[in-house]
Design a protein around this motif. Structure first.
Motif, PDB file in Angstrom:
ATOM      1  N   ARG A  72      68.585  33.107 -26.888  1.00  0.00           N
ATOM      2  CA  ARG A  72      68.879  31.570 -26.129  1.00  0.00           C
ATOM      3  C   ARG A  72      68.266  30.676 -26.808  1.00  0.00           C
ATOM      4  NH1 ARG A  72      65.909  32.977 -20.402  1.00  0.00           N
ATOM      5  NH2 ARG A  72      64.457  33.701 -22.312  1.00  0.00           N
ATOM      6  N   SER A 120      67.184  22.923 -21.472  1.00  0.00           N
ATOM      7  CA  SER A 120      66.949  24.405 -21.238  1.00  0.00           C
ATOM      8  C   SER A 120      66.293  25.142 -22.410  1.00  0.00           C
ATOM      9  CB  SER A 120      68.095  25.309 -20.610  1.00  0.00           C
ATOM     10  OG  SER A 120      68.770  25.699 -21.560  1.00  0.00           O
ATOM     11  N   GLU A 121      66.711  24.820 -23.689  1.00  0.00           N
ATOM     12  CA  GLU A 121      65.722  25.254 -24.665  1.00  0.00           C
ATOM     13  C   GLU A 121      64.186  24.613 -24.775  1.00  0.00           C
ATOM     14  OE1 GLU A 121      69.052  25.906 -28.138  1.00  0.00           O
ATOM     15  OE2 GLU A 121      68.870  23.828 -27.705  1.00  0.00           O
ATOM     16  N   ASP A 123      62.612  23.805 -22.207  1.00  0.00           N
ATOM     17  CA  ASP A 123      61.992  24.385 -21.116  1.00  0.00           C
ATOM     18  C   ASP A 123      61.377  25.951 -21.455  1.00  0.00           C
ATOM     19  OD1 ASP A 123      61.995  21.924 -19.671  1.00  0.00           O
ATOM     20  OD2 ASP A 123      63.807  22.645 -18.630  1.00  0.00           O
TER      21      ASP A 123
END
Ligand code: HEM
Length: 161
Positions: A72, A120-121, A123
């Motif tokens: 991710r 999101s990366e 986080d």
């Protein structure tokens, strides 16, 4: 011939010498105290609570290893010289934790400008860091203080939704 009474009797000179010596010692002590580090109320500084520069290096090393192996997040690190990046991020963290380290890299906005890092990366990096601080035995208080100091980097680093 009338002799004027002199104020410089040997006894007075001796007193003057002692007074000057006393003043010199107090000034030296005051100067030394002024140069020493500010009082920390007996509390170790944040970087010490994080394990010192070498403890911080371990935490950063492990956090970035997770970032480069997690599907991710790994895309951003293609072609990046990781040993250099690890050292640079560790110096940054150490410096904002009041450590005796000298971060000489770019600003956070500049360093991440080309990477299009998503919220999101970002986080995921913060949660990897949180877990690695726990694994290293860093206290809740020190961990939260570090994350509080890192929080303003979010608006400089996150460039994509
Ligand atoms: C708390 C969050 C973060 C902090 C404190 C941080 C800190 C840093 C620092 C200090 C550098 C080195 C800059 C230099 O040496 O000039 C750097 C570079 C870099 N960071 Fe971050 N970073 C964070 C989040 C992220 C995230 C979430 C990613 C990607 C998912 C990322 C990817 C990168 C990359 C790829 C570089 C190298 C850029 C280049 O050399 O072109 N960073 N970061």
């Amino acid at each position: 011939m009338i002799r004027m009474p002199t104020p410089f009797t040997p006894e007075r000179m001796q007193h003057l010498k002692w007074a000057l010596m006393g003043l010199t010692i107090s000034w030296t002590l005051a100067a030394l105290l002024a140069c020493s580090s500010p009082p920390t109320n007996g509390q170790p500084k944040l970087y010490e609570q994080l394990g010192g520069p070498s403890g911080i290096e371990v935490v950063v090393d492990r956090t970035l290893d997770r970032m480069t192996s997690d599907p991710r997040t790994k895309r951003s690190f293609k072609g990046i010289k990781m040993p250099y990046l690890k050292k640079s991020v560790a110096a940054y963290v150490c410096q904002i934790a009041d450590g005796p380290c000298n971060y000489e890299g770019e600003t956070m906005a500049h360093a991440h400008a080309q990477s299009d890092i998503t919220a999101s990366e970002y986080d995921l990096m913060v949660s990897a860091l949180r877990e690695e601080l726990d694994r290293a035995g860093v206290s809740e208080g020190a961990k939260n203080e570090l994350l509080r100091r890192l929080a303003p980097t979010r608006r400089d680093i996150v460039k994509a939704p």
